[in-house]
Design an enzyme around this catalytic site. Sequence first.
Site, short mmCIF file in Angstrom:
data_model
loop_
_atom_site.label_atom_id
_atom_site.label_comp_id
_atom_site.label_asym_id
_atom_site.label_seq_id
_atom_site.Cartn_x
_atom_site.Cartn_y
_atom_site.Cartn_z
N ASP A 1 0.81 -1.21 0.00
CA ASP A 1 0.00 0.00 0.00
C ASP A 1 0.86 1.28 0.00
OD1 ASP A 1 -2.87 0.96 0.52
OD2 ASP A 1 -1.80 1.96 2.14
N ASP B 1 -10.48 1.57 -4.81
CA ASP B 1 -10.38 3.03 -4.72
C ASP B 1 -10.91 3.72 -5.97
OD1 ASP B 1 -8.99 2.87 -2.27
OD2 ASP B 1 -7.06 2.70 -3.31
C1 GLC Z 1 -4.21 3.06 -0.61
C2 GLC Z 1 -5.42 2.19 -0.46
C3 GLC Z 1 -6.57 3.04 -0.02
C4 GLC Z 1 -6.23 3.66 1.31
C5 GLC Z 1 -4.90 4.40 1.26
C6 GLC Z 1 -4.39 4.65 2.63
O1 GLC Z 1 -4.32 3.97 -1.63
O2 GLC Z 1 -5.67 1.51 -1.64
O3 GLC Z 1 -7.77 2.34 0.05
O4 GLC Z 1 -7.23 4.53 1.70
O5 GLC Z 1 -3.90 3.68 0.60
O6 GLC Z 1 -3.98 3.44 3.22
#
Ligand code: GLC
Length: 537
Positions: free
Chosen positions: A197, A314
Amino acid sequence: MEKNIKWWKNALVYQIYPLSFKDSNSDGVGDLKGIISKLDYLKSYGVDVVWLSPVYESPMDDNGYDISDYTKVNPLFGTMEDLQELIDGLHSRGMKLIMDLVVNHTSDEHIWFKEALNNPNSKYHDYYIWNKEAKPEIGSVFSGSAWEYVEHLDKYYFHLFSRRQPDLNWHNKEMREEIYQMINSWLDKGVDGFRMDVIELIGKDVLNGKIGDGPYLETYLFEMWERCFKGRDIMNIGEMGGISQERAGELTSIENSGLHMTFQFSHLSVDQEAWKSKWHIKPVDFKELKNVFIKNHEIFKEKGWNSLFLSNHDQPRQISRFGDENYRVKSGQMLFLMIYGQKGTPYVYQGEEIGMTGIKFDDLKSYKDVETLNWYKEATQLGWPHERIMKSIYSKGRDNSRTPFQWNNKPFAGFSDVKPWLEVNPNYQTINAELELNDDDSVYHFSKRLFEIRKAFDVFTDGEFKCLDQEASSTFIYKRFNQTHEALIITNLTNKEQEIHLEEIKGFSIVLSNYDIKLSKRMILPPYAAILSIKGV
Ligand code: GLC
């Protein structure tokens, strides 16, 4: 000659967002046992690897991307035994599991952060990023400032996402060692790799205002590889929304970056105004989209490796964003061929295989996503009228792709037998897995067949790429070729007929198409036509 192709290069990866996949214990929330009950569904679609969004202990401020204990399973999803059963169930069917690795930040309920707050002299204080002033001025991805004031300490901590997701201080060696230990313990349990992530952010230098693709990125990635990944036959994909395509090529070509591929986002900015946030929408610019793909193939021609995806938890649903809900099936099929005919590892987000679409809730209260709710507040302060804000949420809000999976036409779409945590899309009566599986002309069967063909011919994995209609914005026609085969991909990106002229079609046979159509030098492509031909079969 036997080719030595790494398994993750032609694996089909399927992303599961556990909250919304399948509820097994009637609490309205998807869970591990629910996923286990669908393993044969995944296998029969052709899935090789499951990427599981976070199931760790979490207060769920950002649906699990805010982790309070990396070593525990969130009781909402089940137990550690359930997770082991999932890993074993996948392995026994010849599939693999990659977990989400969220180490740019923790939850504010992580014991490290609680200690850091309560006891500024504890070693955990330095596990996070602090400053006396809210400077340099940096905005949170989820609206507002990235600095949050703590009164009793009279200073600010840094959070790039919600204020309940404090960023870890990667300069602290002890913290890094704890993270590496945690990563190793998951790998030792049998996990086959990670979707990392926002991993580009661990290289940041906050006090000097350097955030995306920061100066320490390689240093920490190399160290992580040395401590955790070296010598293991796994697959890692780094989510790196802010890096350039060139950097994606560079990073994935260095073995000790630990990254086999990245999620790079250049193709996802083609429907937003330049230099503005994602909420400033504009119609998709297909020429720009094609140019991003064409450039990818130049970059990854000699080095590195790419991932292919149009949606995830997302991003909006791909049919609603790049296709056309009025031509749901045809445009859904076209998008599959358009993207997965290309070179790279294919990622399918849950529900895309059955052609699910986005959601438009009338009432803001139906929305659950922290980013969306924060944006509503911010946009109101900016003076945007309600209708304009809702329009931006309808097209870009993250709940679009998070509504429960539509299994059948029973109440709550067969996802659960009680009201789910997020409302089901009312179109589940006509769009659901049961109907799709029973219909030979569905998005499901078209895409399943596409992945079978992809696996049967190496040309889709290692073949070169050549675009045949670079200047066109209504069609995307390209070739893939290696020493043994040549594939021709023809797609109509619009809801209108398109006339095309092909120079060379001799020897090509259609192996997959969403219309009953013949290959000829001059063709009229029906709306959202998708035709795959291979030479010499
Ligand atoms: C990434 C994830 C998203 C999350 C962010 C913070 O982009 O895919 O869903 O909100 O990181 O962890």
